[in-house]
Design an enzyme around this catalytic site. Sequence first.
Site, short mmCIF file in Angstrom:
data_model
loop_
_atom_site.label_atom_id
_atom_site.label_comp_id
_atom_site.label_asym_id
_atom_site.label_seq_id
_atom_site.Cartn_x
_atom_site.Cartn_y
_atom_site.Cartn_z
N GLN A 33 -4.75 32.38 15.56
CA GLN A 33 -4.03 33.24 14.67
C GLN A 33 -2.69 32.86 14.84
O GLN A 33 -2.14 32.80 15.98
CB GLN A 33 -4.39 34.82 14.79
CG GLN A 33 -4.60 35.25 16.34
CD GLN A 33 -4.59 36.78 16.26
OE1 GLN A 33 -4.91 37.62 15.37
NE2 GLN A 33 -4.79 37.26 17.57
N HIS A 41 -5.07 49.30 12.44
CA HIS A 41 -5.89 49.48 13.43
C HIS A 41 -6.15 51.19 13.79
O HIS A 41 -6.40 51.50 14.77
CB HIS A 41 -4.77 49.17 14.94
CG HIS A 41 -4.68 47.61 14.91
ND1 HIS A 41 -5.92 47.02 15.38
CD2 HIS A 41 -3.72 46.89 14.87
CE1 HIS A 41 -5.47 45.90 15.54
NE2 HIS A 41 -4.23 45.54 15.10
N HIS A 54 -8.18 54.51 13.01
CA HIS A 54 -9.58 55.11 12.95
C HIS A 54 -9.66 56.48 11.97
O HIS A 54 -8.66 57.16 11.75
CB HIS A 54 -10.25 55.51 14.29
CG HIS A 54 -10.45 54.25 15.30
ND1 HIS A 54 -11.04 54.08 16.49
CD2 HIS A 54 -10.00 53.10 14.82
CE1 HIS A 54 -11.21 53.18 16.93
NE2 HIS A 54 -10.53 52.36 16.01
N TYR A 89 -1.97 51.56 22.43
CA TYR A 89 -2.34 50.61 23.06
C TYR A 89 -1.51 49.29 22.50
O TYR A 89 -1.26 48.61 23.04
CB TYR A 89 -3.86 50.10 22.71
CG TYR A 89 -4.43 48.70 23.07
CD1 TYR A 89 -4.69 48.68 24.28
CD2 TYR A 89 -4.71 47.86 22.17
CE1 TYR A 89 -5.27 47.27 24.63
CE2 TYR A 89 -5.17 46.51 22.45
CZ TYR A 89 -5.60 46.22 23.79
OH TYR A 89 -6.09 45.22 24.12
N TYR A 90 -1.71 49.22 20.93
CA TYR A 90 -0.42 48.53 20.21
C TYR A 90 0.93 48.54 20.44
O TYR A 90 1.61 47.77 20.41
CB TYR A 90 -1.35 48.32 18.94
CG TYR A 90 -2.06 47.48 18.79
CD1 TYR A 90 -2.20 46.16 18.80
CD2 TYR A 90 -3.69 47.85 18.65
CE1 TYR A 90 -3.17 45.30 18.70
CE2 TYR A 90 -4.69 47.27 18.46
CZ TYR A 90 -4.67 45.77 18.68
OH TYR A 90 -5.53 44.91 18.46
#
Length: 747
Positions: A139, A426, A428, A268-269
Amino acid sequence: MQNFKSFYLFILFIVTIAQSQEHPNLILTKNGVQEIRQQLGKVPLFDSSLATIKKEVDAEMLNPISVPIPKDMAGGFTHEQHKKNYLILQKAGVLYQILNDEKYAIYVRDVFIEYAKIYPKLPLHPQTRSYARGKLFWQALNDANWLVYMSQAYDCIYEFLSKKERKFLEKDLFKPAAEFLSVGSPQFFNRIHNHSTWGNVGVGMIGLVMNDKTYIDYALNGLKSDGIAEDARDNDGGLIKKKGQKPGFFGNLDDPFSPDGYYTEGPYYQRYAMYPFLIFAEALQNNKPEMKIFEYKNGVLLKSVKALLNLTNSVGEFFPLNDGQKGMSYYSSELVVAVDIAYFYDKQDPTLLTVAKSQGQVALDPTGLKVAIAIRDGLEKPFEKKSLLLKDGADGKQGSIGIIRSKKGVNEFTLVMKNTSQGLSHGHYDKLSFSYYNNDNEIVQDYGLARFVNIEQKKGGSYLNENKTWAKQTIAHNTLVQDETSHFNGDFVTGSKFFSELFLYDDTNPDIQIVSAKEINAYPKTQLQRTMVVLNLSNFEKPLLLDIFDVKSNEVHQYDLPYFYFGQFLSTNFKYETPKIVEPLGTKNGYQHLWKEGFALVKDKNTKFTWMNNNQFYSLTSLTSSNDQIILARIGANDPEFNLRRDPTFIIRKKDTQNATFVTALETHGSYDYVSESAKNAYSNIDQLEIVFQDTIYIGIKITDKKGIKTLLLLNTKINDALQKNEISLDSKVYKWTGNYFISTID
């Protein structure tokens, strides 16, 4: 004529000066290197960090240079080799500058040459999983990682190289790489996402080294024209481009960061993106100080470091909100750099030194040197994580994260309530969800992502299909599910339009801390409000978590409220059935991944469920109505490749119901000694939990313990005003108070 000639020479001189640059000029500078050399041997933490890096690079340089033709997904040989190359070369470039040893420059140059030999002929990577394939990696994101680090290595050896070598490397390697990541991959480069941040920064960093204004402009402001439709999406359904968005580095600072420094994709990101954000900001500060990049958007980059440090449990592990892998912490290399930069540019906050000291290493640059000197001189002060509200959205008006911490003895209890916007691709579907910690132990957990990062056996380390079918679905989280359907029907476009509304956050009293939020869009014609209260009561051994989830709808539905607990199930106060043949709980929206292991129809007004985890006991006491159902379930159904953890859950189900109020108290109590094999206080201290008052404005909850001590909590759930006058009659007594809540304990 003479005057014209003089003027021409003057202009030529000015242009020559403007075009000439000193190197290094990104993270290291001439003055910075000189200061570092003068301090060698005098600053223990810096010296040990340098020794560790030197040992690593020296060991790698003993191996033959390896620049393989790309083939593998993440975790495979070619992927890992190219990743190792860019990490080692960045470090080798730094060692050349600090130690002035040409062997490191020679090594960097030789690896660069090998890349320049193959790069012009490289096609797109043979793996086709990504919406934006790279050349060196599967990627473009990883190609951008490569360029961010390689640009620093090139900067460090720039003046060591001959003009001919620089011309060759720029022509066959660096300019083609920058061109590919920008105009060659607009769907990757011109979006608001952590991917694009890496791309913007990679192109911008190499642009600064080469003094190429075109690439610097691409990086800062994005491509002027990209030809991408406004509804284009990546492989995970994430929006690539939205109408009117501002791309580039500035766009990725403007949109995802709230004024509090919260990054909408989650911690996290945010951790992952902090490195390119801060490293490019430092490079811009060194090259273009007039931009005052660390003051941009009211200093949001520096705020974001502290926000991220607070989005951790007691041992520094990030809360796994949205797509978040558990175990990632502020001991990661990105946060080492982030803490050093934040200390250097943010008024030398001494509390950051405590974090840096615990990290045990510093960046090998002026920021790391300053941190190491301050630690040597004993300037650090404790970094205390306290209760905190972090707002989401570019303007801080798109939801929030409520973090409530309550300490008692050696235990630190942390409630994390997620009331945010979608969180980009990302995100939820889990409005009003929560997780709860006792120190670093998860009592009630957020599942996080379904992915094994950089583990080749699990689909090359990429996201697994179960991330969509399970981890993103609402039932995977500790929040309400209506009719076995995920919030917004699991649709990204719909979910991205809405966010939860904060109703109340109050952490002013350490004995009663509250966070409450509303969600009116997750389900049509249904309004949700969740209020979570952490109570530190003298008659309870540990803080008590009170969960009040109110549902109002225009129609009759089935409501499920799960609690994903960790530990060993011990007992209940109700009889349940265990089926001889275990079947999935449902067929879709995540239900197909739950085994139905136990079932009960409850008759009592209170149900009690107790389990043990890490030497302590936990009990859920839930207010239930006649014919409510309790389901004991476990993750793992329809998972033939064993991609999911086999974690248990306790589900309260209300069927054929229009309006409902779930009230649950989570209690931590007692202990177990494995050596003496003795259990202490293994039973719940709650005798009765009840709603004693409820109308359209107020709710009253009474908790009675085993000794008959009663705690009454009255809440105004409609008007959030600290000056609001309240009055209700209850049991022939009138209660009056000012503000949102009233609490009283009667012995």
